[in-house]
Design a protein around this motif. Structure first.
Motif, PDB file in Angstrom:
ATOM      1  N   SER A 242       0.835  -1.204   0.000  1.00 10.75           N
ATOM      2  CA  SER A 242       0.000   0.000   0.000  1.00 10.75           C
ATOM      3  C   SER A 242       0.869   1.255   0.000  1.00 10.75           C
ATOM      4  N   TYR A 243       2.019   1.199   0.677  1.00 10.76           N
ATOM      5  CA  TYR A 243       2.925   2.351   0.700  1.00 10.76           C
ATOM      6  C   TYR A 243       3.431   2.704  -0.700  1.00 10.76           C
TER       7      TYR A 243
ATOM      8  N   GLN B 294      -5.603   1.825   0.837  1.00 10.08           N
ATOM      9  CA  GLN B 294      -5.514   3.250   0.525  1.00 10.08           C
ATOM     10  C   GLN B 294      -6.880   3.849   0.217  1.00 10.08           C
TER      11      GLN B 294
ATOM     12  N   TYR C  83       1.897   4.342   9.735  1.00 13.46           N
ATOM     13  CA  TYR C  83       1.044   4.352   8.548  1.00 13.46           C
ATOM     14  C   TYR C  83       1.153   5.660   7.766  1.00 13.46           C
TER      15      TYR C  83
ATOM     16  N   GLU D 222       2.610   6.081   4.185  1.00 16.13           N
ATOM     17  CA  GLU D 222       1.777   5.903   2.985  1.00 16.13           C
ATOM     18  C   GLU D 222       1.325   7.270   2.479  1.00 16.13           C
TER      19      GLU D 222
END
Length: 407
Positions: free
Chosen positions: A71-72, A129, A176, A179
């Motif tokens: 996701s990053y 995301q 988090y 991200e």
């Protein structure tokens, strides 16, 4: 049904090399590289030992953490794929009388419901995301509605300079917040003039954590500003208003402040990598209606919002997220007002060692700032679609040998 609701809090940061003899906690792999903006090193180290990890005691955490890492780096589909293991198949044939309900734009419905509301709680799954776009798009409207505090579970209390700085720093502001979309949410909240509130805290038990989160919000906001309005972006069940395995943050919040939050759930009615693991209600609604933005379904007869029957007393609103449509390899829901989509030509692509990471930064920010956008590119290609802040954009490529190119 979900097998697990897992939260990983990174308490140690250090550079760790994997040995052939012993695997270590996957969330600690390559942390120095990540802080320096090279998301490729930890990802490549994890991938080269994937088989060993999946057969080890770290298997469940490996799946969670590599999904988060994907996701990053903008690989939404891979994030879904690795997290699929935490969901059971839903083989039920749940059906709803579609004629009895109509889809309503979620942003519009939420804003119309806020006239007498002081606290809006919206949740997310940390590897998705897409769960960050709704809150991001609501921020400007919320500010105009009198909301002046932005609180997020993801923000570390240790980053006391976040508000003044105006943007998150990798390895400092929150795990988090590595991200880009979540980092952009915080950037936008600061730009709009929200007071930023970090309320999460590492404590000895999950139950204590729920209570501490609510206490911190009271002490940082309502103790001195009892008429304040706050938007809270939290994870998973923290927004539940009914006790399940424990009493959750939203319940403690009501008891401590006397304020009943509007609770908005995004973690049930969304796509999975494998359709058989989607909620059957989601499959039914998404197959019966066409929608390309977050929606709420409302009864034509009673105006009551549809919420999954087994969760009706846990939260107020059930968000249905659209299935992802891609353009040039990027999800269409990535678009939002503050960024421009631009096609970038990749120079010297034959000399680069793939996979590569293409990153977009704001040139006015510190070198440790979380990227505005980034995308992992597995194989050589001529062009890629990215999202930039306009004239201040600085674009960088990192290849798997650590070579860096500024475009």
């Amino acid at each position: 049904m979900k097998k697990y609701l897992i939260f990983v809090l990174i308490l140690q940061i250090g550079f760790v090399k994997l040995s052939a003899q012993e695997l270590i906690n996957p969330s600690l792999v390559g942390r120095d590289s990540l802080r320096n903006g090279n998301y490729l090193t930890p990802l490549n180290l994890l991938r080269q030992d994937e088989k060993k990890y999946l057969q080890s005691k770290w298997g469940w955490l490996y799946r969670q953490y590599i999904a988060t890492m994907y996701s990053y780096v903008g690989q939404y589909d891979l994030a879904l794929q690795y997290f699929d293991n935490f969901y059971d198949e839903d083989s039920s044939l749940s059906a709803v009388d579609t004629v009895a309900f109509e889809p309503v734009d979620a942003e519009t419905y939420i804003m119309d419901a806020l006239d007498t509301v002081q606290a809006l709680f919206i949740n997310e799954s940390h590897h998705m995301q897409q769960h960050r776009i709704l809150t991001l798009n609501l921020l400007k409207k919320l500010k105009e509605k009198g909301f002046s505090y932005f609180a997020a579970e993801a923000i570390f209390q240790a980053d006391s300079l976040l508000q003044k700085r105006g943007y998150p720093i990798r390895g400092v502001s929150g795990e988090y917040l590595n991200e880009p979309i979540l980092a952009n949410m915080v950037r936008e909240a600061i730009r709009l003039g929200f007071t930023i509130v970090a309320y999460d805290e590492a404590v000895s038990s999950a139950s204590e954590r729920e209570k501490k989160q609510a206490e911190n919000m009271y002490n940082k906001i309502f103790k001195n500003d009892p008429k304040a309005k706050v938007i809270v972006h939290a994870g998973y069940a923290h927004i539940y208003e009914k006790e399940q395995k424990r009493k959750y943050m939203a319940q403690h919040f009501l008891e401590i402040t006397g304020i009943n939050p509007l609770t908005v759930n995004q973690t049930e009615m969304h796509e999975q990598y494998n359709r058989s693991k989607e909620k059957s209600y989601y499959r039914f609604f998404s197959d019966s209606y066409t929608f390309d933005k977050p929606m709420i379904f409302v009864s034509k007869k009673s105006n009551k919002v549809w919420v999954s029957p087994d969760m009706e007393s846990y939260y107020d609103l059930e968000i249905f997220l659209p299935r992802t449509q891609y353009k040039d390899g990027r999800p269409q829901w990535l678009k939002y007002d503050r960024l421009k989509s631009v096609e970038i030509s990749i120079p010297n692509k034959e000399s680069l060692v793939y996979p590569i990471l293409l990153q977009v930064f704001d040139a006015s920010e510190d070198v440790l700032a979380t990227p505005i956008d980034q995308i992992l590119i597995e194989n050589a290609q001529k062009r890629i679609l990215v999202f930039t802040p306009g004239k201040n954009a600085k674009i960088r490529i990192i290849d798997s040998n650590g070579k860096r190119i500024i475009l």
